[in-house]
Design an enzyme around this catalytic site. Structure first.
Site, PDB file in Angstrom:
ATOM      1  N   ASP A 124     -15.679  61.215 -49.468  1.00  0.00           N
ATOM      2  CA  ASP A 124     -16.844  60.946 -48.619  1.00  0.00           C
ATOM      3  C   ASP A 124     -18.052  61.162 -49.523  1.00  0.00           C
ATOM      4  O   ASP A 124     -18.245  62.261 -50.061  1.00  0.00           O
ATOM      5  CB  ASP A 124     -16.851  61.924 -47.444  1.00  0.00           C
ATOM      6  CG  ASP A 124     -18.048  61.752 -46.516  1.00  0.00           C
ATOM      7  OD1 ASP A 124     -19.111  61.291 -46.976  1.00  0.00           O
ATOM      8  OD2 ASP A 124     -17.938  62.101 -45.332  1.00  0.00           O
ATOM      9  N   CYS A 127     -20.169  64.197 -48.938  1.00  0.00           N
ATOM     10  CA  CYS A 127     -19.494  65.501 -48.952  1.00  0.00           C
ATOM     11  C   CYS A 127     -19.829  66.279 -50.224  1.00  0.00           C
ATOM     12  O   CYS A 127     -19.702  65.770 -51.337  1.00  0.00           O
ATOM     13  CB  CYS A 127     -17.985  65.252 -48.832  1.00  0.00           C
ATOM     14  SG  CYS A 127     -16.914  66.471 -49.572  1.00  0.00           S
ATOM     15  N   CYS A 130     -16.972  66.735 -52.626  1.00  0.00           N
ATOM     16  CA  CYS A 130     -16.629  65.438 -53.220  1.00  0.00           C
ATOM     17  C   CYS A 130     -17.582  65.142 -54.368  1.00  0.00           C
ATOM     18  O   CYS A 130     -17.177  64.618 -55.410  1.00  0.00           O
ATOM     19  CB  CYS A 130     -16.728  64.328 -52.170  1.00  0.00           C
ATOM     20  SG  CYS A 130     -15.553  64.471 -50.805  1.00  0.00           S
ATOM     21  N   ARG A 154     -16.308  60.640 -43.240  1.00  0.00           N
ATOM     22  CA  ARG A 154     -15.842  61.392 -42.086  1.00  0.00           C
ATOM     23  C   ARG A 154     -16.620  61.103 -40.809  1.00  0.00           C
ATOM     24  O   ARG A 154     -16.076  61.206 -39.706  1.00  0.00           O
ATOM     25  CB  ARG A 154     -15.896  62.889 -42.390  1.00  0.00           C
ATOM     26  CG  ARG A 154     -14.956  63.323 -43.507  1.00  0.00           C
ATOM     27  CD  ARG A 154     -15.278  64.719 -43.980  1.00  0.00           C
ATOM     28  NE  ARG A 154     -16.637  64.787 -44.512  1.00  0.00           N
ATOM     29  CZ  ARG A 154     -17.247  65.907 -44.869  1.00  0.00           C
ATOM     30  NH1 ARG A 154     -16.631  67.059 -44.731  1.00  0.00           N
ATOM     31  NH2 ARG A 154     -18.473  65.877 -45.350  1.00  0.00           N
TER      32      ARG A 154
END
Length: 244
Positions: A124, A127, A130, A154
């Protein structure tokens, strides 16, 4: 009741018993599940390590059913003597099959094809972990780890992360996609673009695999590692180092 009538009933009972005996556990289980969930697509029914219990695979869902189709067990089988999870290899194989079926032409890939290891990461762009993972992409590559990205915004369709994922994919050729991914992960604005893309398919796959967060790392053997793992530790895990 006449003797003839009794004989007919006895013969019918014997025929039913014979039919039940002739039915294989696989057919019995398929029939039993089909009555409960009409139209269910069962991939396989095989004997489990536990006598009388059969593994039933439906996509990436693994369940156990007794040979007579009566009892259902939802969970994993663990050998308490060896402490080995006997269900995981079957689940890993199912995960690997589904992800490999996507094809690298539908992924954003960093690293050479001859890298020692290849992992697939559901990501994502918004994120934090991430972004941390991608911020170390060069370190993963130095450890011999090739990274294949699948998109998993998400917040779903219409979210900024979804729009960014589509824009990364639609940035151009593979090199342009990698550049757009790196810029987006660094928090830089990238040109908003649309085109035919695999983002929805990636999300559906992530849901089928039961993802609960990102990043989610799938190893080349199908093991699912939830969350961020720093480069050297991931390399040790992939190399099979004890305690990694």
């Amino acid at each position: 009741m006449t003797k003839a009538r009794v004989s007919v009933l006895a013969l019918a009972a014997l025929m039913l018993a014979a039919q039940s005996a002739w039915a294989s556990p696989e057919k019995t289980i398929r029939d039993a599940l089909g009555k409960i969930v009409p139209g269910v697509e069962i991939d396989s029914v095989t004997a489990s390590p536990v006598k009388g219990l059969y593994e039933v695979m439906i996509g990436t869902q693994l369940m156990y059913v007794t040979g007579d189709g009566r009892y259902f067990v939802d969970g994993r089988i663990v050998d308490l003597e060896t402490r080995e999870d006997l269900s995981e290899p079957r689940l890993a194989g199912a995960r690997k099959g589904l992800v490999d079926a996507v094809g690298e032409s539908q992924m954003v890939v960093f690293g050479p094809a001859d890298a020692k290891h290849t992992v697939t990461v559901f990501t994502d762009i918004e994120c934090g972990y991430c972004r941390k993972l991608h911020g170390q992409i060069d370190e993963y590559l130095k450890e011999g780890i090739r990274v294949r990205y699948l998109f998993y915004p998400r917040a779903g369709q219409g979210s900024p992360a979804y729009t960014e994922a589509v824009s990364v994919w639609c940035a151009g050729d593979a090199a342009a996609q990698r550049s757009a991914m790196t810029d987006a992960k660094a928090g830089k604005a990238i040109p908003e673009k649309t085109c035919t893309n695999p983002v929805d398919a990636h999300m559906a796959l992530g849901q089928e695999l039961g993802l609960r967060g990102t990043p989610a790392i799938l190893t080349e053997t199908g093991e699912m590692i939830p969350g961020y793992v720093e480069p050297k530790r991931l390399a040790a895990q992939l190399n099979g180092a004890p305690g990694s």
